[in-house]
Design an enzyme around this catalytic site. Structure first.
Site, PDB file in Angstrom:
ATOM      1  N   CYS A  24       0.078   3.840  21.408  1.00 24.91           N
ATOM      2  CA  CYS A  24      -0.921   3.571  20.278  1.00 24.91           C
ATOM      3  C   CYS A  24      -2.450   3.625  20.875  1.00 24.91           C
ATOM      4  CB  CYS A  24      -0.808   2.156  19.560  1.00 24.91           C
ATOM      5  SG  CYS A  24       1.100   2.025  18.880  1.00 24.91           S
ATOM      6  N   CYS A  92     -31.225 -10.281 -10.024  1.00 24.16           N
ATOM      7  CA  CYS A  92     -31.384 -10.620  -8.591  1.00 24.16           C
ATOM      8  C   CYS A  92     -29.789 -10.293  -8.048  1.00 24.16           C
ATOM      9  CB  CYS A  92     -31.600 -11.943  -8.054  1.00 24.16           C
ATOM     10  SG  CYS A  92     -33.321 -12.503  -8.910  1.00 24.16           S
ATOM     11  N   ASP A 510      11.808 -19.436  -6.292  1.00 21.39           N
ATOM     12  CA  ASP A 510      12.718 -19.499  -5.261  1.00 21.39           C
ATOM     13  C   ASP A 510      13.441 -20.915  -5.440  1.00 21.39           C
ATOM     14  OD1 ASP A 510      14.182 -18.676  -2.559  1.00 21.39           O
ATOM     15  OD2 ASP A 510      12.923 -20.397  -2.162  1.00 21.39           O
ATOM     16  N   ASP A 715      10.098 -15.970   1.857  1.00 25.00           N
ATOM     17  CA  ASP A 715       9.435 -15.715   0.556  1.00 25.00           C
ATOM     18  C   ASP A 715       8.053 -14.944   0.596  1.00 25.00           C
ATOM     19  OD1 ASP A 715      11.437 -17.290  -0.797  1.00 25.00           O
ATOM     20  OD2 ASP A 715      10.251 -18.919  -0.240  1.00 25.00           O
TER      21      ASP A 715
END
Length: 824
Positions: A24, A92, A510, A715
């Site tokens: 990489c 502003c 869940d 989850d």
């Protein structure tokens, strides 16, 4: 003789995320090093950094992050919040955002007018604070260092209080003088005065105009120097027009050629406008301070000292001196200084200041406790696990600050309008002045001179226009909403999340750890008739296999075996099979522990327990089949208790028009039994962790806007893929990072409150924007005199000033009403 060309060189270092191996880094080196103008590119895989030497006359440094991103890697940016001085109105906001966004290395800028701060996402290697500060100073604003430490926050508080004190002094002075000028303007002709009336009015009005109103001139001059106009320009031009006209009229009335009439002066107009504008700004600043009180209150929760063990003795030391693993003593009635884990003693702890849950939580050895919470009854000793910016309180403060600095997408239109608002208003004022000066007598009967009438419309249009209300509409509501959320233990990540929450029509829970405690306990241990094993042996095999497991069902089995005093051994060839169970070798026996799918996968005959499985699942229990050396030996059934008020909260969500869905890996019958207890109609069961995202996508593809509530690492992908992710605070850091809302506690009531709070906040934002727009849409034409020919209605400048001041205060005040709109 050869010509020598000196090449200009610069070197920068960039952090790089996402590299997995040396290839990489080689790929990045090749790509960046091959760019024209780059003399060398070195990437350190270990430290995850790239050092690039380049010629800035050929290639710009900001190009490197873009090239690295094209290869699939990330160059992380830093986001910091800086206080800004000199912002007075919504125009502003766009000016500061546009100026900073134009800088190389800056990827995102969000200005919060209400908090007077700017959130900047930038690459520190390409741009520094001094660069940001210098850039803003060029357009007349001051940038202050990021608020990272308590002392800086304290200095900022002192600065704001000082500004408010000066504003109050000017308000009082202008108020007293305005009353005198108004009185003399109405009754002065009948009073014996030592000097001519107009001269006295001039003397009284002058300090108001140039001392109390000096800030408007300063703001106008800054705008002229840097090529823009803002709210200060409108007020300075409007009041100056009234003041200068009156001064000339008082000094040389003959210039105005009004026969047999006294030349009118409008000193009362100029001083009352300034007084009313200052009143509006003072009320606005107080309201804005109240809107941002949430963070200040959170900061005040942090104790200053801790009682820590040093050389075997209890000593009181400042919080800043605590380090990880320090042993801290906490006595009854004391605040817990930092996050830690109890290693001796027990107590009940009031966590309401963080979670919003009023009932104290019982804590024992091994339990986590959090800094700033209150120890109620017992004495305990704890080891420090997090200090400084890593504590739960510090993370909450950071989340709230980031949320308060964010914008809802609905604000973008207001910002665009505010950017061109002031020049447009000046244009309307000039057109109004010229129209009435030239055509006044032809469209209506004017009771005063045309010049005087035209001047009044000019001043009224300038004064009534209010871009401030546009700029404050969204940020004040977000500040109050997110601050109230922090009080309730509901941390919303920002305005964009607020806007999406309002659109959700389906909420997916869940089951384990969210609707239930997520801590199953063994309810039944059943043996197959004729098996050679007894209950203790069955539990020994199962407990040994699950030894060291972090899965809730595995922990329950091991805990039950230990509770019975069984001796567990370490398994060999252990394999966890997500969604199915576990397998391994225990005491030279091949053991499988899991669901029906695991047995079918291994072609195990389960006919001996097949009739018992549905009975257990219909009672909401989760059965696990124990197989030893290829034969089913028995069943272990667990149950997971529902959280208190879970059914009540599900009902409340349904009453709000949301479809409630339960998503679980449990088998269909167990899941259905739990759903029936909760009143949930739609259940998606037997879902593997890797399949949760696909299930969320299915619901979205059917046209629904989905919120997902979960707490575990499993989850996190589903939370991120849902339109809104809601992470329970009892869960993992990974889940919280992936979510749009974090619930600090584990009380399901917070889910309901998060929906209510988001909807209420968005309602306030829309009310504020409607008021800000409709006020200007109706007010400016009224001030320009469009109703005068038909109805004789003309808005006087003094009333225009009162209305303008009221508009900003009403927007902030309406946002503060959020504090009373949510049931805490």
């Amino acid at each position: 003789m050869r010509d020598v060309i000196s090449e200009k060189k610069e070197t920068i270092s960039l952090a790089i995320k996402g590299m997995s191996c040396a290839s990489c880094s080689a790929r990045i080196e090749k790509k960046v090093g091959g760019l024209e103008g780059v003399s060398s590119a070195k990437v350190n895989f270990a430290s995850e950094t790239a050092t690039v030497e380049f010629n800035p006359e050929i290639i710009q440094a900001e190009q490197f992050p873009e090239e690295i991103k094209k290869l699939g890697f990330e160059v992380p940016f830093t986001r910091q919040v800086f206080p800004v001085g000199g912002m007075t109105c919504a125009s502003c906001v766009s000016r500061v955002e546009n100026k900073l966004s134009s800088l190389p290395g800056v990827s995102d800028v969000q200005v919060n007018l209400a908090a007077e701060q700017v959130s900047v996402e930038y690459l520190p290697t390409l741009i520094s604070f001094d660069d940001l500060k210098e850039t803003l100073s060029q357009v007349g604003y001051q940038l202050f260092p990021a608020k990272q430490e308590e002392d800086l926050s304290f200095k900022e508080e002192i600065r704001q209080l000082k500004e408010q004190s000066i504003l109050k002094r000017k308000l009082v002075l202008s108020g007293v003088f305005s009353i005198l000028v108004m009185f003399l303007s109405m009754k002065g002709d009948g009073i014996s005065l030592p000097v001519p009336l107009n001269l006295l009015l001039f003397i009284l009005a002058t300090p108001v105009q140039f001392y109390c109103g000096w800030q408007f001139y300063q703001g106008t001059w800054n705008g002229i120097r840097h090529g823009y106009a803002d709210m200060n320009t409108l007020i300075a031009v409007g009041t100056s027009a009234a003041y200068i006209y009156s001064a000339i009229a008082a000094a040389s009335p003959s210039l105005f050629h009004i026969e047999n009439e006294k030349v009118p002066v409008y000193f009362d107009t100029s001083v009352m406008i300034i007084a009313l504008v200052l009143l509006g700004r003072w009320l606005e600043s107080r309201a804005k301070r109240n809107a941002s009180n949430a963070i200040k209150k959170l900061m005040q929760l942090q104790p200053k000292t801790a009682k820590v063990e040093r050389q075997g003795e209890e000593k009181e030391v400042p919080i800043s001196e605590l380090v990880l693993e320090d042993r801290v003593f906490v006595h009854p009635g004391e605040q817990i200084p930092v996050d830690g884990k109890i290693y001796e003693g027990s107590s009940s702890v009031d966590e309401s200041m963080l979670t919003g849950e009023s009932v104290p939580i019982e804590k024992k050895e091994g339990d986590e406790v959090f800094g700033a919470t209150l120890n109620k009854t017992g004495f305990f000793k704890m080891k420090v696990t997090r200090v400084g910016k890593d504590t739960t309180l510090a993370q909450i403060i950071k989340l709230v600050e980031e949320a308060q600095g964010s914008k809802a997408p609905v604000q973008k239109l207001a910002d665009k309008i505010a950017g061109i608002f002031v020049p447009s208003v000046i244009g309307v004022a000039v057109v109004s002045f010229l129209f009435w000066l030239i055509f006044g007598n032809s469209v209506a009967e004017i009771p005063v001179s045309l010049f005087t009438f035209a001047l009044m419309t000019f001043i009224s249009v300038l004064i009534i226009a209010c871009p401030c209300a546009l700029g404050l509409a969204t940020p004040t509501a977000i500040m109050v909403g997110t601050g109230l959320g922090a009080k309730l233990g509901v941390l919303i990540k920002g305005g964009e999340a607020l806007e999406r929450i309002e659109r959700i029509d389906t909420i997916v829970f869940d089951k384990t750890g969210t609707l239930t405690y997520g801590k199953p306990e063994v309810a039944d241990v059943l043996l197959v008739p004729g098996t050679q094993w007894n209950v203790e042996q069955l539990l020994t095999f199962a407990g040994s296999l699950e030894k060291g497991s972090e899965h809730p069902l595995g922990i329950a089995v091991t805990a039950e075996a230990k509770r019975r005093g069984l001796k567990l051994s370490t398994p060999n060839d252990f394999r966890a099979l997500p969604g199915f169970g576990v397998e391994g070798v225990v005491n030279e026996k091949r053991v499988l522990l899991g669901n029906k799918g695991l047995m079918e996968e291994n072609r195990i005959d389960i006919s001996s327990v097949d009739n018992q499985l549905p009975k257990l699942t219909e009672n909401g229990k989760t059965p696990m089949i124990v197989c030893i050396d290829g034969r089913v030996a028995g069943l272990i059934a667990t149950t997971d208790a529902l959280k208190p008020h879970a059914k009540e909260n599900v009902l409340q969500l349904k009453q709000k028009g949301l479809e409630v869905v339960m998503l679980t890996g449990d088998n269909t019958k167990t899941a259905q039994a739990v759903a029936e207890q909760l009143g949930i109609d739609r259940v998606v069961s037997e879902v593997l962790p890797s399949e949760k995202v696909a299930e969320i996508k299915k619901i979205q593809d059917s046209g629904h806007c989905v919120a997902m509530v979960g707490d575990g690492i499993n989850d996190a992908p589903a939370l991120a893929s849902a339109d809104i992710g809601i992470a329970m605070g009892s869960g993992t850091d990974v889940a919280m990072e992936a979510s749009d809302i974090t619930l600090v506690g584990s009380n399901l009531k917070s889910v309901v409150q998060s929906i209510e709070l988001s909807r209420a906040t968005m309602l306030k934002i829309r009310q504020n924007l409607f008021w800000a727009f409709i006020y200007n849409v109706l007010g400016i034409p009224l001030a320009a005199g469009v109703l005068y020919p038909a109805y004789g209605i003309l808005l006087q400048p003094v009333f225009a000033a009162a209305a303008m001041s009221l508009s900003s205060v009403s927007v902030v005040g309406n946002s503060l009403l959020l504090n009373k709109s949510i049931n805490t």
